[in-house]
Design a protein around this motif. Structure first.
Motif, PDB file in Angstrom:
ATOM      1  N   VAL A  75       2.455  -4.228  -3.750  1.00 14.87           N
ATOM      2  CA  VAL A  75       1.428  -4.247  -3.190  1.00 14.87           C
ATOM      3  C   VAL A  75       0.557  -3.265  -3.749  1.00 14.87           C
ATOM      4  CG1 VAL A  75      -0.693  -5.633  -2.167  1.00 14.87           C
ATOM      5  CG2 VAL A  75       2.021  -6.615  -2.684  1.00 14.87           C
ATOM      6  N   ASN A  76      -0.459  -2.669  -4.984  1.00 14.22           N
ATOM      7  CA  ASN A  76      -1.211  -1.407  -4.559  1.00 14.22           C
ATOM      8  C   ASN A  76      -2.607  -1.845  -5.741  1.00 14.22           C
ATOM      9  OD1 ASN A  76      -2.007   1.468  -4.660  1.00 14.22           O
ATOM     10  ND2 ASN A  76      -0.022   1.961  -3.913  1.00 14.22           N
ATOM     11  N   THR A  77      -3.201  -1.328  -5.517  1.00 14.88           N
ATOM     12  CA  THR A  77      -4.548  -1.452  -5.801  1.00 14.88           C
ATOM     13  C   THR A  77      -4.678  -1.055  -6.782  1.00 14.88           C
ATOM     14  OG1 THR A  77      -5.440   0.263  -4.284  1.00 14.88           O
ATOM     15  CG2 THR A  77      -5.984  -1.394  -3.924  1.00 14.88           C
ATOM     16  N   ASP A  78      -4.011   0.521  -6.921  1.00 12.35           N
ATOM     17  CA  ASP A  78      -3.901   1.368  -7.760  1.00 12.35           C
ATOM     18  C   ASP A  78      -3.167   0.506  -9.500  1.00 12.35           C
ATOM     19  OD1 ASP A  78      -3.442   3.407  -9.629  1.00 12.35           O
ATOM     20  OD2 ASP A  78      -2.793   4.994  -8.308  1.00 12.35           O
ATOM     21  N   PRO A  79      -3.365   0.031 -10.227  1.00 15.87           N
ATOM     22  CA  PRO A  79      -2.199  -0.241 -11.185  1.00 15.87           C
ATOM     23  C   PRO A  79      -1.462   1.052 -11.941  1.00 15.87           C
ATOM     24  CG  PRO A  79      -4.418  -0.369 -11.991  1.00 15.87           C
ATOM     25  CD  PRO A  79      -4.373   0.012 -10.972  1.00 15.87           C
ATOM     26  N   GLY A  80      -2.466   2.413 -11.587  1.00 11.89           N
ATOM     27  CA  GLY A  80      -0.995   3.349 -12.234  1.00 11.89           C
ATOM     28  C   GLY A  80       0.701   4.185 -10.863  1.00 11.89           C
ATOM     29  N   ALA A  81       0.531   3.644  -9.799  1.00  7.93           N
ATOM     30  CA  ALA A  81       0.826   3.925  -8.705  1.00  7.93           C
ATOM     31  C   ALA A  81       2.519   3.865  -9.049  1.00  7.93           C
ATOM     32  CB  ALA A  81       0.995   3.045  -7.407  1.00  7.93           C
ATOM     33  N   ALA A  82       2.937   5.044  -9.071  1.00  9.69           N
ATOM     34  CA  ALA A  82       4.685   5.525  -9.162  1.00  9.69           C
ATOM     35  C   ALA A  82       5.370   3.641  -8.483  1.00  9.69           C
ATOM     36  CB  ALA A  82       4.559   6.450  -8.556  1.00  9.69           C
ATOM     37  N   ILE A  83       5.128   3.196  -7.516  1.00  7.08           N
ATOM     38  CA  ILE A  83       5.743   2.559  -6.885  1.00  7.08           C
ATOM     39  C   ILE A  83       6.019   1.124  -8.047  1.00  7.08           C
ATOM     40  CG2 ILE A  83       3.880   0.734  -6.330  1.00  7.08           C
ATOM     41  CD1 ILE A  83       7.387   1.519  -4.744  1.00  7.08           C
ATOM     42  N   PHE A  84       5.301   0.414  -8.401  1.00  6.76           N
ATOM     43  CA  PHE A  84       5.284  -0.283 -10.016  1.00  6.76           C
ATOM     44  C   PHE A  84       6.488  -0.219 -11.171  1.00  6.76           C
ATOM     45  CE2 PHE A  84       0.768  -1.381  -9.182  1.00  6.76           C
ATOM     46  CZ  PHE A  84       0.865  -2.227  -7.897  1.00  6.76           C
ATOM     47  N   ASN A  85       6.834   1.237 -11.179  1.00  6.21           N
ATOM     48  CA  ASN A  85       7.713   1.275 -11.797  1.00  6.21           C
ATOM     49  C   ASN A  85       8.928   1.605 -11.004  1.00  6.21           C
ATOM     50  OD1 ASN A  85       6.621   2.726 -14.550  1.00  6.21           O
ATOM     51  ND2 ASN A  85       5.664   4.161 -13.498  1.00  6.21           N
ATOM     52  N   HIS A  86       8.789   0.987 -10.268  1.00  9.56           N
ATOM     53  CA  HIS A  86      10.227   0.795  -9.127  1.00  9.56           C
ATOM     54  C   HIS A  86      10.666  -0.787  -8.875  1.00  9.56           C
ATOM     55  CE1 HIS A  86      11.137   4.548 -10.260  1.00  9.56           C
ATOM     56  NE2 HIS A  86      10.273   5.304 -10.284  1.00  9.56           N
ATOM     57  N   ALA A  87       9.655  -1.428  -9.210  1.00  8.70           N
ATOM     58  CA  ALA A  87       9.145  -2.909  -8.471  1.00  8.70           C
ATOM     59  C   ALA A  87      10.085  -4.025  -9.804  1.00  8.70           C
ATOM     60  CB  ALA A  87       7.893  -2.970  -7.827  1.00  8.70           C
ATOM     61  N   ASP A  88      10.429  -4.769  -8.710  1.00  8.85           N
ATOM     62  CA  ASP A  88      10.813  -6.360  -9.428  1.00  8.85           C
ATOM     63  C   ASP A  88       9.434  -6.999  -9.880  1.00  8.85           C
ATOM     64  OD1 ASP A  88      13.851  -6.718  -9.896  1.00  8.85           O
ATOM     65  OD2 ASP A  88      12.946  -5.761  -7.622  1.00  8.85           O
ATOM     66  N   LEU A  89       8.595  -6.715  -8.261  1.00  3.77           N
ATOM     67  CA  LEU A  89       7.257  -8.099  -8.728  1.00  3.77           C
ATOM     68  C   LEU A  89       5.385  -6.773  -8.340  1.00  3.77           C
ATOM     69  CD1 LEU A  89       7.145 -10.731  -9.613  1.00  3.77           C
ATOM     70  CD2 LEU A  89       6.222 -11.225  -7.048  1.00  3.77           C
ATOM     71  N   GLY A 139       0.938  -1.355   0.287  1.00  3.75           N
ATOM     72  CA  GLY A 139       0.381   0.136  -0.236  1.00  3.75           C
ATOM     73  C   GLY A 139       0.869   1.160  -0.113  1.00  3.75           C
ATOM     74  N   ILE A 140       2.018   1.018  -0.980  1.00  4.43           N
ATOM     75  CA  ILE A 140       3.169   1.981  -1.117  1.00  4.43           C
ATOM     76  C   ILE A 140       3.026   2.973  -2.258  1.00  4.43           C
ATOM     77  CG2 ILE A 140       5.311   3.248  -0.651  1.00  4.43           C
ATOM     78  CD1 ILE A 140       5.549   1.060   1.263  1.00  4.43           C
ATOM     79  N   SER A 141       3.003   3.987  -1.850  1.00  7.53           N
ATOM     80  CA  SER A 141       2.506   4.568  -3.441  1.00  7.53           C
ATOM     81  C   SER A 141       4.261   5.006  -4.629  1.00  7.53           C
ATOM     82  CB  SER A 141       1.560   6.206  -3.509  1.00  7.53           C
ATOM     83  OG  SER A 141       1.987   6.650  -2.820  1.00  7.53           O
ATOM     84  N   GLY A 142       4.968   5.414  -3.250  1.00 11.06           N
ATOM     85  CA  GLY A 142       6.484   5.767  -3.515  1.00 11.06           C
ATOM     86  C   GLY A 142       6.564   7.110  -4.320  1.00 11.06           C
ATOM     87  N   SER A 143       6.594   7.919  -3.272  1.00 10.66           N
ATOM     88  CA  SER A 143       6.956   9.165  -3.852  1.00 10.66           C
ATOM     89  C   SER A 143       9.204   8.844  -3.642  1.00 10.66           C
ATOM     90  CB  SER A 143       7.283   9.250  -1.737  1.00 10.66           C
ATOM     91  OG  SER A 143       7.987   9.352  -0.695  1.00 10.66           O
TER      92      SER A 143
END
Lengths: 254, 348
Positions: free
Chosen positions: B298-312, B278-282
Motif C-alpha cells: 500500500v503506497n501513494t506513489d504508483p512508481g514505488a519500487a515495492i510494487f514490482n515485488h508485491a502480489d497485490l 507506506g514502504i518504498s521498497g529498498s
C-alpha cells in the motif's frame, strides 16, 4: 583548539550530493543519506570544540544549494566543485574529482552518506579512500574519535544486527549508515550566518589531474522486472480494503 | 584465458564457505558465456585448507585457499592488500563478491588497487554482441540501469538473492581441475594494518514476534509520526497471529526498537502474508521479505519500487486504507453476528 598529535587543528570534510526528488519533477534536494554524515561531523565538533567541519559537493551550478543547506546546519565552510550540466557522473568519476579537489588539504576525517538515492552505488567513500591511500569503513553506525591517539573507533553495521568494531588510524574515510543519528534541521541563526561563510568554487576541469574518466556507462534505463504478480486493485479505498479482506480470508489468515 | 574469480566468504567459526558462493557461481556462469575464461574460487581467511578442499570436492572447480597469517576477523585493509598481490599474478577478467556488509566495504578499493572498475549491487547479467553488461538498481529502486563497464578487471558486488544458487557441476573450470592450490599472504599484514579489529558486537535481544507471525503488518517511510504506528497496531489487533514490523526509516527515527526491523540488516521473515504499509521498497528490505507467501503493498506513489515485488498493489494513503480495512473487518464481523454464523473471521 582541538589538535592532533602534531598540534594541527583537526578538520573534517563531509561530501554531500544534490539529488532529484522522485515525486517532484525538477525538484532537487540534499541526498537524505548525506544528512547523517553532516550531522555526525557536527556532533564530533561538539565533542571536540575547535574541530572544523568543511562540506563539499560535486555537481552543476545549482548544486551549491546543498552546500548552503549544510552550512545552515552548522558546517564551517564549503567547497563546490562545479561539474558540467546534465552529466550525472558515476561514483569513480566523482571520487577521483573529490580526491583531486582536496589534494592540498590534509583532512583528518572524511565522511560520506552510505549511498546516493539516484545512482545508489555507495562507492564514492571507499573509492576516494583508495585514491587518497587511506583506510575506509562502510556502514558506520557509531563513532568515537580519539584525537590524541590519532585514531577513531567505529562500529560498522553487519547483517542481522551484528556490528563489526574496529579502530582506524587517521586520516580515514567513513561512509555512515542511516540511523547513526537524527540529523538536525538548518537553524535560522546558522542560515543567516551561512551567507557570510566561505564557499570555495572550483571548476571540475581545473582540478589537478583533470579530466578524469568514467569507468562505467549507463546504456539504458529499464523498468525493473516484476518478481511477483503485481496486480493493481481498482476502485475506491473501501473497495480495495474489501478486496484485501477477501484475499486474507481466501488465504485463511483472517 | 583470463579467469573469472569468485571470492568465497568464509565463515571463520564453521570453517566453511558461506552459501552465497553458489549464487556467485550462477552469476559467473552467465558471464562465462561471453568472457569464456575458467571459473576459479578464491577462499581468503585463516586456515582455509579444509573449506577450500570441501569446496573443490563439491564444485569440481579450481580453488585457491589464501591463508592470511594472524587473520581473526574481517579487515578490509588486510584483505585488499593480499588480494591485490594474489590477483596481480592471476590477472582475472571479472571478480565476483557478494554485496554484503563486507563486500561493499572492500570491493571498490580492491578494484582501484587492481586498476579496474567496480560495479555495485548487480542483479542481472545481460549479454549483447558478446559483451557482458550488468543491471543494477537506480533512483531508489524505481528503475534499473543497464551498465557497461569501461576497463578491466571488472569487480562486481552481486546482490544477495538476485541469482539462484548454482547446482555444482554446471560450471566449467580449467577443464583439468587440480583441486586446491594454497597460497600464503605476507605474514605482517595484520600487525601493520591501519585497521585494528576490536571484535563483533551481538544485537541486543529484543522481543518481537516477527519470525513466528503468519501475517506481518509493517510500516515504512510513509509514516509521519509515531502515532501513525497506532493505526497499524489496530490492524494487527484485527488479524489473528499477526505482528507489527517496520522498515529501516521507522527504526532510524527511533519510533520502534531494532527488533522490529524487517530486512537484511534486521530480521529475514517468511510470513504467509506480508502487508507493506507506506514502504518504498529498498533493496535490503526486499531481500528480507523474499520468502513471504504473499506480499500486499500500500503506497501513494504508483512508481514505488515495492510494487514490482508485491502480489497485490494498492495505490492509497496507508492511513486511510488501514481505517477502511478496519471498518471492513468490523462490518464483516457484524454481518456474521447478525446472521448467526460463526464465520472464519474470529481467528483460527
Amino acid at each position: 583548539m582541538q589538535s592532533g598529535l602534531d598540534g594541527h587543528v583537526m578538520t573534517l570534510l563531509v561530501l554531500v550530493k544534490q539529488v532529484p526528488i522522485p515525486e517532484e519533477p525538477s525538484g532537487m534536494e540534499m541526498n537524505r543519506f548525506d544528512e547523517y554524515a553532516v550531522e555526525e561531523a557536527l556532533r564530533i565538533r561538539e565533542l571536540f570544540p575547535g574541530v572544523q567541519v568543511h562540506v563539499m559537493t560535486l555537481g552543476p551550478e545549482g548544486a551549491g544549494k546543498v552546500v548552503k543547506r549544510a552550512l545552515g546546519m552548522g558546517a564551517d565552510a564549503g567547497i563546490h566543485v562545479i561539474t558540467p550540466e546534465n552529466e550525472f557522473p558515476g561514483s569513480a568519476l566523482t571520487a577521483a574529482r573529490a580526491a583531486a579537489a582536496i589534494n592540498n588539504h590534509a583532512y583528518d576525517l572524511i565522511l560520506t552518506g552510505i549511498l546516493s538515492q539516484d545512482r545508489m552505488e555507495g562507492q564514492v567513500g571507499p573509492l576516494m579512500a583508495e585514491y587518497l591511500g587511506i583506510p575506509c569503513a562502510v556502514g558506520v553506525v557509531e563513532t568515537a574519535l580519539d584525537p590524541e591517539d590519532g585514531s577513531i573507533r567505529v562500529e560498522r553495521e553487519m547483517e542481522a544486527g551484528f556490528r563489526d568494531c574496529i579502530s582506524m588510524r587517521l586520516p580515514a574515510v567513513l561512509a555512515v549508515q542511516a540511523g547513526i543519528n537524527r540529523p538536525r534541521y538548518p537553524s535560522l541563526s546558522h542560515v543567516l550566518a551561512a551567507g557570510k561563510k566561505t564557499v570555495h568554487l572550483v571548476r571540475a576541469s581545473d582540478l589537478p589531474g583533470a579530466p578524469f574518466a568514467e569507468t562505467q556507462h549507463i546504456l539504458d534505463l529499464i523498468p525493473p522486472e516484476k518478481t511477483r504478480a503485481g496486480v493493481f486493485v481498482n476502485g475506491t479505498c473501501r473497495d480495495k480494503a474489501e478486496e484485501l479482506l477477501h484475499v486474507l480470508q481466501q488465504r485463511g489468515v483472517i | 584465458m583470463k579467469p573469472i574469480v569468485i571470492l568465497a566468504d568464509l565463515d571463520q567459526e564453521q570453517n566453511l564457505a558461506r552459501p552465497g558462493v553458489r549464487e556467485l557461481a550462477t552469476c559467473a556462469s552467465l558471464i562465462q558465456a561471453a568472457a569464456h575464461g575458467p571459473v576459479v574460487i578464491v577462499v581468503p581467511g585463516r586456515d582455509t585448507f579444509r573449506a577450500a578442499r570441501d569446496l573443490a570436492g563439491a564444485s569440481g572447480l579450481d580453488i585457491v585457499g589464501l591463508d592470511i597469517p594472524g587473520y581473526e576477523t574481517y579487515n578490509s585493509d588486510v584483505l585488499k592488500t593480499c588480494l591485490r598481490d594474489l590477483f596481480s599474478g592471476m590477472d582475472p577478467s571479472h571478480i565476483l563478491i557478494s554485496h554484503t556488509s563486507q563486500g561493499r566495504d572492500y570491493a571498490p578499493g580492491l578494484a582501484v588497487r587492481l586498476g579496474g572498475v567496480s560495479l555495485s549491487g548487480i542483479t542481472r547479467v545481460v549479454l549483447t554482441d558478446n559483451q557482458c553488461r550488468f543491471v543494477r538498481p537506480v533512483q531508489s529502486g524505481r528503475m534499473d540501469a543497464l551498465v557497461a563497464p569501461e576497463g578491466s578487471p571488472v569487480v562486481l558486488t552481486v546482490q544477495p538473492g538476485a541469482f539462484a544458487p548454482a547446482p555444482w557441476g554446471a560450471l566449467s573450470g580449467t577443464g583439468h581441475p587440480v583441486g586446491v592450490r594454497m597460497e600464503t599472504a605476507c605474514p605482517d599484514l595484520v600487525a601493520s594494518s591501519r585497521i585494528r579489529n576490536l571484535g563483533v558486537r551481538s544485537p541486543a535481544r529484543e522481543s518481537s514476534d516477527l519470525t513466528r507471525a503468519r501475517v506481518i503488518v509493517a510500516g515504512g517511510r510513509g509514516m509521519e509520526s509515531p502515532q501513525d504506528l497506532d493505526i497499524l497496531r489496530e490492524m494487527v489487533s484485527l488479524i489473528p497471529r499477526s505482528a507489527l514490523g517496520a522498515s529501516r526509516p521507522v527504526i532510524d527515527a527511533g519510533w520502534l526498537p531494532h527488533g522490529f526491523q524487517v530486512g537484511i540488516t534486521g530480521a529475514v521473515v517468511t510470513p504467509d502474508v506480508y502487508l507493506a504499509m507506506g514502504i518504498s521498497g529498498s533493496t535490503q528490505h526486499l531481500a528480507g521479505i523474499k520468502g513471504a507467501g504473499f506480499v500486499v503493498a500500500v503506497n501513494t506513489d504508483p512508481g514505488a519500487a515495492i510494487f514490482n515485488h508485491a502480489d497485490l498493489c494498492i495505490v492509497e494513503d496507508f492511513k486511510e486504507f488501514a481505517q477502511a480495512f478496519a471498518s471492513a473487518v468490523r462490518s464483516g464481523k457484524n454481518r456474521s453476528k447478525d446472521s448467526g454464523e460463526t464465520g472464519d473471521s474470529d481467528g483460527q
